[in-house]
Design an enzyme around this catalytic site. Sequence first.
Site, PDB file in Angstrom:
ATOM      1  N   ALA A  11      33.912  33.764  67.362  1.00  0.00           N
ATOM      2  CA  ALA A  11      33.972  34.113  65.939  1.00  0.00           C
ATOM      3  C   ALA A  11      35.120  35.121  65.829  1.00  0.00           C
ATOM      4  O   ALA A  11      35.866  35.316  66.784  1.00  0.00           O
ATOM      5  CB  ALA A  11      32.640  34.697  65.491  1.00  0.00           C
ATOM      6  N   ARG A  33      29.865  28.325  71.913  1.00  0.00           N
ATOM      7  CA  ARG A  33      28.726  27.396  71.916  1.00  0.00           C
ATOM      8  C   ARG A  33      29.088  26.111  71.170  1.00  0.00           C
ATOM      9  O   ARG A  33      28.932  25.021  71.694  1.00  0.00           O
ATOM     10  CB  ARG A  33      27.515  28.072  71.272  1.00  0.00           C
ATOM     11  N   LYS A  75      26.763  37.249  68.513  1.00  0.00           N
ATOM     12  CA  LYS A  75      25.878  38.026  67.670  1.00  0.00           C
ATOM     13  C   LYS A  75      24.937  38.842  68.555  1.00  0.00           C
ATOM     14  O   LYS A  75      24.362  38.313  69.498  1.00  0.00           O
ATOM     15  CB  LYS A  75      25.092  37.050  66.789  1.00  0.00           C
ATOM     16  N   SER A 128      35.470  49.085  68.964  1.00  0.00           N
ATOM     17  CA  SER A 128      35.575  49.495  67.562  1.00  0.00           C
ATOM     18  C   SER A 128      36.944  49.143  67.004  1.00  0.00           C
ATOM     19  O   SER A 128      37.903  48.980  67.742  1.00  0.00           O
ATOM     20  CB  SER A 128      35.359  50.997  67.407  1.00  0.00           C
ATOM     21  N   ASN A 186      29.509  54.907  65.420  1.00  0.00           N
ATOM     22  CA  ASN A 186      29.175  54.308  64.130  1.00  0.00           C
ATOM     23  C   ASN A 186      28.376  55.262  63.260  1.00  0.00           C
ATOM     24  O   ASN A 186      28.571  55.302  62.042  1.00  0.00           O
ATOM     25  CB  ASN A 186      28.399  53.004  64.338  1.00  0.00           C
ATOM     26  N   GLU A 189      30.732  57.574  61.801  1.00  0.00           N
ATOM     27  CA  GLU A 189      31.452  56.819  60.764  1.00  0.00           C
ATOM     28  C   GLU A 189      30.646  56.800  59.452  1.00  0.00           C
ATOM     29  O   GLU A 189      31.205  57.022  58.370  1.00  0.00           O
ATOM     30  CB  GLU A 189      31.675  55.406  61.306  1.00  0.00           C
TER      31      GLU A 189
HETATM   32  P1  NDP Z   1      29.053  37.181  64.806  1.00  0.00           P
HETATM   33  O1  NDP Z   1      28.287  38.402  65.013  1.00  0.00           O
HETATM   34  O2  NDP Z   1      29.079  36.574  63.436  1.00  0.00           O
HETATM   35  O3  NDP Z   1      28.529  36.069  65.843  1.00  0.00           O
HETATM   36  C1  NDP Z   1      28.984  34.733  65.816  1.00  0.00           C
HETATM   37  C2  NDP Z   1      29.204  34.236  67.231  1.00  0.00           C
HETATM   38  O4  NDP Z   1      27.982  34.298  67.988  1.00  0.00           O
HETATM   39  C3  NDP Z   1      29.635  32.777  67.242  1.00  0.00           C
HETATM   40  O5  NDP Z   1      30.589  32.589  68.259  1.00  0.00           O
HETATM   41  C4  NDP Z   1      28.343  32.056  67.556  1.00  0.00           C
HETATM   42  O6  NDP Z   1      28.520  30.797  68.133  1.00  0.00           O
HETATM   43  C5  NDP Z   1      27.741  32.999  68.557  1.00  0.00           C
HETATM   44  N1  NDP Z   1      26.324  32.791  68.746  1.00  0.00           N
HETATM   45  C6  NDP Z   1      25.312  33.084  67.883  1.00  0.00           C
HETATM   46  N2  NDP Z   1      24.129  32.767  68.416  1.00  0.00           N
HETATM   47  C7  NDP Z   1      24.380  32.223  69.644  1.00  0.00           C
HETATM   48  C8  NDP Z   1      23.565  31.705  70.682  1.00  0.00           C
HETATM   49  N3  NDP Z   1      22.233  31.686  70.560  1.00  0.00           N
HETATM   50  N4  NDP Z   1      24.178  31.243  71.780  1.00  0.00           N
HETATM   51  C9  NDP Z   1      25.504  31.269  71.913  1.00  0.00           C
HETATM   52  N5  NDP Z   1      26.332  31.771  70.965  1.00  0.00           N
HETATM   53  C10 NDP Z   1      25.772  32.240  69.850  1.00  0.00           C
HETATM   54  O7  NDP Z   1      30.573  37.365  65.298  1.00  0.00           O
HETATM   55  P2  NDP Z   1      31.572  38.599  65.179  1.00  0.00           P
HETATM   56  O8  NDP Z   1      32.829  38.100  65.769  1.00  0.00           O
HETATM   57  O9  NDP Z   1      31.596  39.183  63.824  1.00  0.00           O
HETATM   58  O10 NDP Z   1      30.947  39.709  66.128  1.00  0.00           O
HETATM   59  C11 NDP Z   1      30.705  39.479  67.508  1.00  0.00           C
HETATM   60  C12 NDP Z   1      30.043  40.710  68.086  1.00  0.00           C
HETATM   61  O11 NDP Z   1      30.918  41.820  67.949  1.00  0.00           O
HETATM   62  C13 NDP Z   1      28.751  41.110  67.382  1.00  0.00           C
HETATM   63  O12 NDP Z   1      27.833  41.590  68.335  1.00  0.00           O
HETATM   64  C14 NDP Z   1      29.169  42.224  66.467  1.00  0.00           C
HETATM   65  O13 NDP Z   1      28.107  43.122  66.207  1.00  0.00           O
HETATM   66  C15 NDP Z   1      30.269  42.876  67.288  1.00  0.00           C
HETATM   67  N6  NDP Z   1      31.264  43.609  66.534  1.00  0.00           N
HETATM   68  C16 NDP Z   1      31.731  43.139  65.353  1.00  0.00           C
HETATM   69  C17 NDP Z   1      32.692  43.833  64.633  1.00  0.00           C
HETATM   70  C18 NDP Z   1      33.210  43.295  63.364  1.00  0.00           C
HETATM   71  O14 NDP Z   1      34.005  43.993  62.715  1.00  0.00           O
HETATM   72  N7  NDP Z   1      32.846  42.091  62.961  1.00  0.00           N
HETATM   73  C19 NDP Z   1      33.237  45.099  65.138  1.00  0.00           C
HETATM   74  C20 NDP Z   1      32.740  45.477  66.427  1.00  0.00           C
HETATM   75  C21 NDP Z   1      31.778  44.761  67.076  1.00  0.00           C
HETATM   76  P3  NDP Z   1      28.575  29.462  67.193  1.00  0.00           P
HETATM   77  O15 NDP Z   1      29.969  29.392  66.685  1.00  0.00           O
HETATM   78  O16 NDP Z   1      28.232  28.362  68.134  1.00  0.00           O
HETATM   79  O17 NDP Z   1      27.555  29.648  66.120  1.00  0.00           O
END
Ligand code: NDP
Length: 475
Positions: A11, A33, A75, A128, A186, A189
């Site tokens: 993601a 995935r 996630k 971060s 955080n 923040e």
């Molecule tokens: P998300 O938190 O929206 O997570 C989506 C990703 O998780 C996708 O690649 C998805 O795969 C995968 N996923 C979800 N469930 C599963 C599972 N059961 N098995 C395998 N893969 C799974 O993505 P972000 O990029 O926003 O964040 C990633 C991490 O980074 C999170 O933990 C978040 O808290 C952290 N983070 C985010 C920040 C931000 O600004 N967004 C900043 C700092 C940290 P699929 O495509 O197959 O659904």
Amino acid sequence: TLARIGVTGLAVMGANLARNLARHGHVVAVHNRSGSRTRALIEEHGHEGAFVACETPEEFVAALERPRRVLVMVKAGAPTDAVIERFAPLLEPGDMLVDGGNAHFLDTRRREAALRERGVHFVGCGVSGGEEGALLGPSIMPGGSAESYAALGPLLEDIAAKVDGVPCCTHIGPDGAGHFVKMVHNGIEYADMQLIAEAYDLLRQGLGMSPAELAGVFAEWNRGELSSYLIEITAEVLRQVDAATGRPFVDVVADRAEQKGTGRWTVQIALDLGVPVSGIAEAVFARSVSGDAGLREAARGLPGPPAPVAGPAGEGFVEDVRRALYASKIVAYAQGFDQIRAGSAEYGWAVDPGALATIWRGGCIIRAVFLDRIREAYAAAEQPATLLVAPYFAEALALAQRSWRRVVAAAAELGVPAPGFSSALAYYDALRAERLPAALIQGQRDFFGAHTYRRVDREGVFHTLWSGDRTEVEG
Ligand code: NDP
């Protein structure tokens, strides 16, 4: 050629970290995935570097040089456990599984202990800076073993933000230390954002300034000691005009602040550790209040100060609010660093607060000139008991004194909620007090519960026979 590192979970965060690694010349294996994300990454950004696209975990693991470095960006929560379960059996002793998501540090401790038994290094790693940071240089807070840092550190330092040539990445400490400090980051923040919001509200309601005028005030503040990413973007947000209505953007946004949980975790853990992080707690509670539509609707008719309130004086008040903001911010950061010290002591992490301040100077959301002052405070021969007494901050607080008190008084007079400003001042006054009314509380506790008390003039534990002749006995 085998990949130096692999990223699973593509993601926005995972994809941008993978691109950042590739742009720095590293061969990166990528996996998700659902294969559609992997294909999209290669289609849109494949030209940026050397990616090895993998459809299955088996293919992905086979594409990595040993010991393997696997960065998991999925996630947080159950998905992280699911990914660990899927990948761990494919890994060998010495391999590294890095969780860059926003995991709770207690989960990280559990996962680290479980994987250690299999000889796999589990590295809970705070990241971060949001999506832009991930791509252009985040602040990175890896925990885990020192051995894993030796193999991972150079790669992570390579893609981290740099300030004065120093990478915003350092080994924080064993097991959950990295996710713990990311959590407190955080929380800080949250506090910083709340204080900025209060400053805006006080100036807007107190002086009747427009969002556009306030954008100018914040932009001006960003040139001084308050200079920081959050102040900078505040000016940008206040300058924004809604295209549909022509009104200030800030006036068309629903006034309910949401939260994902890291601020709440910070406060929950602070309560367990017994560290007063009132600034962070007020910020979390302020978001909860803003989001409680029913409560706010029910209370809307309650009376405020009698109108008209004599407003505070113009220019002087702007400077007062600036100083009050700076002083309150010092308190919030001091409390956050206290929590880090307490967590480090509780879990035996030996976190270096100065090193932490150093890697928060760039890449992350709380990046600010101010962090350099914190780094200096901890570089002193003797570590300050609290940042409030470090010479630079003690002087800043002394300078802000009168302004701070005027602003908190003005907030009360105007009926503008300023929980961050007021609680910061209350904390400051409590710490510096000669005597606290805690003595009376001890008396009450002894009265109703025979909880005993200590005396100022003699050693020992005492109890007064409240329901008898009220003489004192040694307990
Ligand atoms: P998300 O938190 O929206 O997570 C989506 C990703 O998780 C996708 O690649 C998805 O795969 C995968 N996923 C979800 N469930 C599963 C599972 N059961 N098995 C395998 N893969 C799974 O993505 P972000 O990029 O926003 O964040 C990633 C991490 O980074 C999170 O933990 C978040 O808290 C952290 N983070 C985010 C920040 C931000 O600004 N967004 C900043 C700092 C940290 P699929 O495509 O197959 O659904």
